[in-house]
Scaffold this motif. Structure first.
Motif, PDB file in Angstrom:
ATOM      1  N   ARG A 227      54.862 -27.174 -58.697  1.00  0.00           N
ATOM      2  CA  ARG A 227      54.302 -26.622 -57.463  1.00  0.00           C
ATOM      3  C   ARG A 227      54.381 -27.630 -56.328  1.00  0.00           C
ATOM      4  NH1 ARG A 227      48.890 -22.984 -58.969  1.00  0.00           N
ATOM      5  NH2 ARG A 227      50.053 -21.152 -59.669  1.00  0.00           N
ATOM      6  N   ILE A 230      58.525 -28.121 -55.322  1.00  0.00           N
ATOM      7  CA  ILE A 230      59.277 -27.098 -54.570  1.00  0.00           C
ATOM      8  C   ILE A 230      59.103 -27.261 -53.072  1.00  0.00           C
ATOM      9  CG2 ILE A 230      59.474 -25.224 -56.248  1.00  0.00           C
ATOM     10  CD1 ILE A 230      56.893 -24.076 -55.198  1.00  0.00           C
ATOM     11  N   VAL A 236      63.917 -24.983 -56.569  1.00  0.00           N
ATOM     12  CA  VAL A 236      63.821 -23.559 -56.924  1.00  0.00           C
ATOM     13  C   VAL A 236      65.149 -22.991 -57.326  1.00  0.00           C
ATOM     14  CG1 VAL A 236      62.429 -21.604 -56.196  1.00  0.00           C
ATOM     15  CG2 VAL A 236      62.893 -23.478 -54.596  1.00  0.00           C
ATOM     16  N   VAL A 253      59.512 -18.341 -55.408  1.00  0.00           N
ATOM     17  CA  VAL A 253      58.616 -19.401 -54.949  1.00  0.00           C
ATOM     18  C   VAL A 253      57.165 -18.945 -55.064  1.00  0.00           C
ATOM     19  CG1 VAL A 253      57.918 -20.797 -52.963  1.00  0.00           C
ATOM     20  CG2 VAL A 253      60.334 -20.368 -53.388  1.00  0.00           C
TER      21      VAL A 253
END
Lengths: 316, 316
Positions: A227, A230, A236, A253
């Motif tokens: 988390r 990204i 991603v 996402v």
DNA sequence: GCTATAAATGCTCAAAGTGAGTATTATAGT
DNA sequence: ACTATAATACTCACTTTGAGCATTTATAGC
């Protein structure tokens, strides 16, 4: 400058006599549909793992071997998560070291090998999915139980401290939800007795599947890392098919972050960073205006080695 | 926190028969004056380190023990850097695992114990200090030698690739200098033969002190991590005395980052983030308008658990 | 006391980046 | 044709940054 010869003949330290066991553990992630999944074994109660042996060329390759053997699934991108030692984990009182890795892959729905299985990671952390708003769980269980836990403290200051900590990590009171605090939340819940690391008869207060040993904690570490990552690295794309629409990308996402994004601004971001290029193809699958399909611009990996500065630098 | 019962009786894996050796290595940092220093041993040619043994309660505590024994210096803040395995490092063909840590401390000029010694980290990486502008080294040696290295490739594409990689990591051509790429630069220099990991007779092309085994590479990892971290976590304060002026603080950040900062904007940043509070004292030492002395606001550690978002979120 | 020097501190201003929308266009299904 | 579902375009206020000028408060030397 003093010259000196190589160290192969003069090791820095004589290794300890007995030696220790080293274990490799993988948090292997794929996005399936609009849900983030992790690879599991043992009836979805453990992460793929195995001992590091002297036959392995490196930690990474050792892990790859184990994962492919256990899950039949090759890993794309990989990065190290964390290494920890646990005296209680080893065999015959030996201490053991666990080295955990985060791996990203595209799910290719091959026949699942052995007892391996993809699982939605929110099965293990239901309180982490805020895509449909704050889960009812929060008002019903999390907030009151944490309040109760805080109130168990004897001193007034300790009660306030506990509550502030809970409020910050869970976004209660005036604090905003921060999706990166996955591990802190898990640890706080554990400390407050709302989850149990490994099931042992008593029902946990919160829903959410448990795992063997400390695997759920390792999973929390992996989710937190992903988390955070990204936001400043184009990772991603490791989870996307070769061609995808911008909405698909956004949904991925969102799945990882557990929150919804502002569509127009998301697109603006992707485009101005020149992360993707058009394939010329379109997708007509969703029933609406057809979506252009894009591919990741591999070139950015070379162009932009790292994130931008945040320091107020002086003139160039 | 309750200990797990689960896994002691039902380990996930039987540890491998022979076991392996595990070594703990520390990159211990302090800012002395306006220079970043690291703790070294063995005539400044190695980082403090030692085997992880079953008597150690945890990896962290094992490292603390070793470092305090070797250097007489306690560590404040600590975080794990990286774990790697090296088949050639172990004894008798055993493979060895090295777990490295970054530690921050205030230098308190106690009598240096044993053969431990603080060393300016730019002694090992002279090309990393850009506080006085780009070192002459770049025009004189780095750029031409990297060009030469690129040109050694056979295909035109490979030459372009090599040069682009060099230009990006070293901020040549149109690319801006990025202070975080410490490790990438070291690895590229190594690949290009401009530095040698452990000297063995031949003179390296670039100045810079070498270290035993792969310690210089680990140091590079630590510097890179710290340079990245000061931008989004208030870790600099771990390196500051209890009271300090804003210029002192700026000089410390500059020392770590290896670049100069814009004074007014630096202050604006510190103040608007409410990282410090006045002590009421002033320093008259520098001969100029006296500087107010500040202290770190410990409260921010609790208030702000993490960095801000970068995702374009949807309405709350 | 006067002057040079060294900082600390205050303030401005344009450019870039963000957050939160409204409006328009293109398809498939009915 | 009408509706649902997206994709896509554009706007606008607000915040954050980068860069620099100007002023104030000290010390040290003359």
């Amino acid at each position: 400058m003093a010259l000196m010869t190589m160290e192969t003949k003069d090791p820095l330290h004589i290794p300890a006599g007995r030696g220790i066991a080293a274990e490799l553990i993988a948090v292997l992630v794929a996005v399936i549909g609009e849900a983030p999944h992790i690879m599991t074994i043992r009836d979805a109660r453990a992460l793929p793992s195995g001992p590091f042996e002297s036959s392995h060329r490196s930690l990474q390759s050792g892990l790859r071997e184990w994962v492919e053997q256990q899950t039949g699934h090759p890993i794309g991108y990989m990065e190290q998560l964390y290494t920890f030692a646990d005296r209680d984990r080893g065999h015959e009182g030996k201490s053991a070291i666990s080295i955990s890795y985060l791996g990203l892959t595209r799910e290719e729905s091959r026949a699942d090998a052995r007892d391996s299985e993809w699982r939605d990671w929110y099965d293990y952390f239901p309180w982490e999915d805020h895509r449909k708003g704050t889960p009812e769980l929060f008002e019903a269980v999390v907030a009151p139980r944490l309040k109760q836990w805080a109130d168990e403290s004897t001193s007034k200051a300790a009660r306030a401290d506990r509550w502030q900590r809970a409020a910050i990590t869970f976004g209660l009171d005036e604090f905003a939800w921060n999706e990166e605090l996955v591990l802190q939340r898990y640890e706080l819940l554990y400390e407050a007795g709302l989850v149990t690391e490994a099931e042992r008869g008593q029902k946990p207060v919160l829903p959410g599947r448990a795992m063997l040993a400390d695997h759920r904690r390792i999973l929390a570490t992996g989710i937190a890392r992903l988390r955070a990552k990204i936001k400043y690295r184009p990772v991603v794309f490791e989870l996307m098919p070769p061609a995808f629409s911008l909405l698909q990308l956004q949904r991925s996402v969102e799945a990882l972050a557990g929150r919804l994004l502002h569509k127009q601004n998301f697109r603006r971001l992707i485009e101005q960073q020149e992360l993707v290029e058009e394939t010329g193809l379109s997708s007509f699958e969703t029933g609406g205006r057809p979506a252009k399909l894009f591919r990741f611009r591999q070139a950015v990996l070379a162009e932009r080695a790292a994130a931008g500065t945040k320091l107020p630098l002086l003139r160039p």
